[in-house]
Scaffold this active site. Structure first.
Site, PDB file in Angstrom:
ATOM      1  N   GLU A  60      12.450  -9.802   1.246  1.00 43.42           N
ATOM      2  CA  GLU A  60      11.722  -8.640   1.765  1.00 43.42           C
ATOM      3  C   GLU A  60      12.597  -7.408   1.554  1.00 43.42           C
ATOM      4  OE1 GLU A  60      10.870  -8.912   5.963  1.00 43.42           O
ATOM      5  OE2 GLU A  60      10.401  -6.775   6.111  1.00 43.42           O
ATOM      6  N   TYR A  63      11.531   8.562   0.740  1.00 41.83           N
ATOM      7  CA  TYR A  63      11.437   7.543  -0.314  1.00 41.83           C
ATOM      8  C   TYR A  63      12.037   7.977  -1.650  1.00 41.83           C
ATOM      9  CZ  TYR A  63       8.200   5.453   3.016  1.00 41.83           C
ATOM     10  OH  TYR A  63       7.649   4.901   4.150  1.00 41.83           O
ATOM     11  N   ASN A  85       8.037  -5.770  -1.290  1.00 44.44           N
ATOM     12  CA  ASN A  85       7.993  -4.638  -0.357  1.00 44.44           C
ATOM     13  C   ASN A  85       6.570  -4.593   0.196  1.00 44.44           C
ATOM     14  OD1 ASN A  85       7.931  -2.295   1.091  1.00 44.44           O
ATOM     15  ND2 ASN A  85       9.080  -1.079  -0.417  1.00 44.44           N
ATOM     16  N   ARG A 105       5.270  10.922  -2.564  1.00 44.34           N
ATOM     17  CA  ARG A 105       5.067  10.591  -1.146  1.00 44.34           C
ATOM     18  C   ARG A 105       6.375  10.739  -0.362  1.00 44.34           C
ATOM     19  NH1 ARG A 105       4.674   4.443   1.153  1.00 44.34           N
ATOM     20  NH2 ARG A 105       4.261   4.971   3.317  1.00 44.34           N
ATOM     21  N   ARG A 162      13.381   4.403  12.071  1.00 45.57           N
ATOM     22  CA  ARG A 162      12.193   5.250  12.051  1.00 45.57           C
ATOM     23  C   ARG A 162      11.320   4.992  13.297  1.00 45.57           C
ATOM     24  NH1 ARG A 162       9.595   4.685   6.305  1.00 45.57           N
ATOM     25  NH2 ARG A 162       8.454   6.527   7.077  1.00 45.57           N
ATOM     26  N   HIS A 191      12.859  -2.954   1.656  1.00 51.34           N
ATOM     27  CA  HIS A 191      12.326  -1.654   2.055  1.00 51.34           C
ATOM     28  C   HIS A 191      13.228  -0.571   1.483  1.00 51.34           C
ATOM     29  CE1 HIS A 191       9.495  -3.522   4.773  1.00 51.34           C
ATOM     30  NE2 HIS A 191      10.487  -4.325   5.128  1.00 51.34           N
ATOM     31  N   PRO A 247       0.784  -1.226   0.000  1.00 50.71           N
ATOM     32  CA  PRO A 247       0.000   0.000   0.000  1.00 50.71           C
ATOM     33  C   PRO A 247       0.821   1.284   0.000  1.00 50.71           C
ATOM     34  CG  PRO A 247      -0.115  -1.099   2.128  1.00 50.71           C
ATOM     35  CD  PRO A 247       0.528  -2.060   1.180  1.00 50.71           C
ATOM     36  N   ASN A 248       0.297   2.231  -0.768  1.00 42.08           N
ATOM     37  CA  ASN A 248       0.825   3.602  -0.878  1.00 42.08           C
ATOM     38  C   ASN A 248       2.097   3.708  -1.711  1.00 42.08           C
ATOM     39  OD1 ASN A 248      -1.242   4.774   0.877  1.00 42.08           O
ATOM     40  ND2 ASN A 248      -0.235   3.611   2.492  1.00 42.08           N
ATOM     41  N   ALA A 303       3.304  -0.927   4.620  1.00 43.56           N
ATOM     42  CA  ALA A 303       2.775  -0.936   5.992  1.00 43.56           C
ATOM     43  C   ALA A 303       2.310  -2.314   6.432  1.00 43.56           C
ATOM     44  CB  ALA A 303       1.638   0.076   6.122  1.00 43.56           C
TER      45      ALA A 303
END
Ligand code: DQA
Length: 145
Positions: free
Chosen positions: A100, A23, A73, A18, A109, A102, A10-11, A76
């Site tokens: 995985e 990012y 990825n 964003r 964070r 990111h 998502p996103n 969230a």
């Protein structure tokens, strides 16, 4: 030729606009171009994005059925989706690589980002290198030099 599924949660369709400080300023089309160039004639890149947990789970089922390696990825969903974890476990328990990735380093964070429910069943995890996280994962999956 090997296909590599590059699945984004998502996103991530909003990459480019964003939180560019986190990012970067490049979008998913730019990511696809970079990975297609890296893969050259060694792999076909099938890059997808969804905001829908069920769709992402179905894509992982597809990876199992077609024995296709996955770069994931989970965005969230990383931090709380046991449904996604169980689907990702189907991939790796079938002996199919799942990396995985990111863009940011979640551990640097907010605290809620420090937990990944995916990492424990992933083949490996790469985080914090921007789009290079995906490029490194591609090297891991198809053995590029
Ligand atoms: C992310 C990190 C996640 O915490 C966040 O929810 C994202 C993107 C990353 O690529 O850095 O959407 O997975």
């Amino acid at each position: 030729m090997t296909t590599v599924l590059v699945l984004n949660g998502p996103n991530l369709s909003r990459l480019g606009s964003r939180e560019p400080d986190v990012y970067g300023s490049q979008d998913l089309d730019a990511l696809r171009s970079v990975l297609v160039a890296d893969a050259a004639d060694r792999a076909t890149i099938d890059l997808r994005q969804t905001d829908d947990e069920a769709e992402l789970i179905h894509w992982l089922h597809e990876a199992v059925d077609s024995s296709t390696p996955v770069i994931l990825n989970p965005a969230a969903f990383t931090h709380y989706s046991y449904g996604l974890r169980d689907a990702a476990a189907l991939v790796t328990k079938a002996g199919i690589p799942l990396v995985e990735v990111h863009i940011s380093n979640p551990h640097a964070r907010e605290t809620f980002r420090h937990t990944s429910v995916i990492s424990g069943i992933a083949t490996g995890v790469i985080a914090g290198f921007g789009f290079d996280s995906y490029r490194l994962a591609l090297r891991a999956v198809i053995g590029l030099n």
